[in-house]
Motif scaffolding. Structure first.
Motif, PDB file in Angstrom:
ATOM      1  N   ASP A 220     -17.149 -69.859  11.727  1.00 29.16           N
ATOM      2  CA  ASP A 220     -15.853 -69.310  11.332  1.00 29.16           C
ATOM      3  C   ASP A 220     -16.118 -68.107  10.436  1.00 29.16           C
ATOM      4  N   LEU A 230      -7.771 -73.178  11.300  1.00 29.71           N
ATOM      5  CA  LEU A 230      -8.436 -74.293  10.636  1.00 29.71           C
ATOM      6  C   LEU A 230      -7.424 -75.207   9.953  1.00 29.71           C
ATOM      7  N   ALA A 258     -11.114 -80.530  18.011  1.00 33.77           N
ATOM      8  CA  ALA A 258     -12.035 -79.749  17.189  1.00 33.77           C
ATOM      9  C   ALA A 258     -11.970 -80.201  15.741  1.00 33.77           C
ATOM     10  N   ARG A 259     -13.048 -79.963  15.040  1.00 32.28           N
ATOM     11  CA  ARG A 259     -13.112 -80.265  13.605  1.00 32.28           C
ATOM     12  C   ARG A 259     -13.900 -79.152  12.920  1.00 32.28           C
ATOM     13  N   THR A 260     -13.698 -79.005  11.630  1.00 34.51           N
ATOM     14  CA  THR A 260     -14.400 -77.982  10.865  1.00 34.51           C
ATOM     15  C   THR A 260     -15.437 -78.639   9.978  1.00 34.51           C
ATOM     16  N   ARG A 268     -18.819 -72.068   7.364  1.00 36.53           N
ATOM     17  CA  ARG A 268     -17.937 -72.999   8.075  1.00 36.53           C
ATOM     18  C   ARG A 268     -18.268 -72.941   9.567  1.00 36.53           C
ATOM     19  N   VAL A 270     -16.939 -74.572  13.345  1.00 36.13           N
ATOM     20  CA  VAL A 270     -15.964 -75.359  14.096  1.00 36.13           C
ATOM     21  C   VAL A 270     -16.683 -76.005  15.273  1.00 36.13           C
TER      22      VAL A 270
END
Length: 307
Positions: A220, A230, A258-260, A268, A270
């Motif tokens: 990110d 996000l 999705a996750r961060t 960061r 993703v």
């Protein structure tokens, strides 16, 4: 001033606020959030009228989130009054959103991006009653974004004849993995309680990491501090990705979750889990020239990317 800040606060739901606070950019987000309006101003209307394609994000009737694209000659997008965008076109047959984009009140997010000038504009809202040969969106959020990470391209002729084939799958095949490894641009649709957003992600080829046939990841990169994407993922992990093949007109669409991941160094990442895959080459899809990469693109550390 307080009234202006309060308008910015209302532009963000708790998921976006949580990410802004975690990264420490709430003040920046408040400042940038003042640019989010509910009306299509004259400069935005003029921009829309010049664009040859529109990316649109929404959930299908099964609840999967997708990003799709609608093409047309400049003028197929136009503002009809201060709160309505008319689209004189539809997604192709076989597109995962073909049925959903006939439902009045459906939350949608759109982004009009001009590769010729590296300009982009987002318009989020809900579908109005369907119109013959197209649809319209009632605006709730309208705002421009900076040109960071946008590759410059020039339009070529549209694809005269598409294959007509629409390929479905639950994982990425070797050809699709190659497409993603070579990608310098994709679009992402996300959703939360206040609606749907369609965003852009760009970088040098290789910036999207292929971890397996079922999992992708990408960094990110620093942006405007809004964290709309996000923030949505913090509230709802569903997401849809759209990888355009600029040279052939083919489209690769993915839906999943999705996750961060937040690193200790402030980085960061993703991570996207693939649940459904659709690949197509519709007739009429616009083709574009080879890219002039954005000078803002960070270098890609290939040693940590794919396998």
């Amino acid at each position: 001033m307080n009234g202006t800040i309060n308008e910015a606060v209302r532009a963000y739901h708790p998921g976006a606020r949580a990410v802004q606070d975690r990264v420490g950019v709430r003040d920046l987000a408040d400042h940038v959030g003042r640019s989010i309006g509910e009306e299509i101003r004259d400069v935005a209307a003029a921009f829309l009228a010049q664009q040859p394609f529109l990316v649109i994000g929404a959930a299908d009737r099964e609840g999967l989130v997708w990003a799709s694209v609608v093409d047309g000659a400049p003028g197929f997008l136009r503002a009809v009054g201060p709160r309505r965008m008319q689209v004189a076109g539809r997604v192709p047959d076989g597109d995962p959103l073909a049925g959903a984009l006939t439902v009045p009140g459906l939350p949608v997010g759109t982004i009009a991006l001009d590769p010729r000038t590296r300009r982009r504009m987002r318009l989020n809202g809900t579908l109005a009653a369907p119109a013959p040969g197209g649809f319209s969106v009632l605006a709730e959020q309208v705002f421009a974004n900076c040109p960071k990470y946008l590759q410059k391209r020039q339009p070529l002729d549209a694809v005269a004849e598409g294959s007509g084939d629409v390929r479905h799958g639950g994982a990425l095949d070797p050809g699709q993995l190659r497409t993603i490894r070579a990608a310098d641009t994709f679009f992402i649709a996300t959703t939360a309680e206040d609606g749907v957003d369609a965003g852009h992600r760009g970088g040098n080829p290789g910036f999207v990491q292929v971890r397996s046939a079922h999992e992708l990841a990408w960094p990110d990169y620093p942006g405007n501090g809004m964290f709309l994407t996000l923030g949505n993922l913090a509230a709802d992990p569903r997401a849809g990705l759209l990888f355009p093949d600029w040279e052939t007109g083919a489209v690769l669409q993915l839906s999943g979750r999705a996750r961060t991941e937040f690193g200790a160094d402030g980085q960061r990442t993703v991570v996207f889990a693939v649940e459904s895959v659709i690949e197509s080459l519709p007739a009429g899809r616009l083709r574009w020239s080879a890219p002039e990469y954005s000078p803002a693109n960070p270098p890609v550390h290939r040693g940590s990317t794919t396998r």
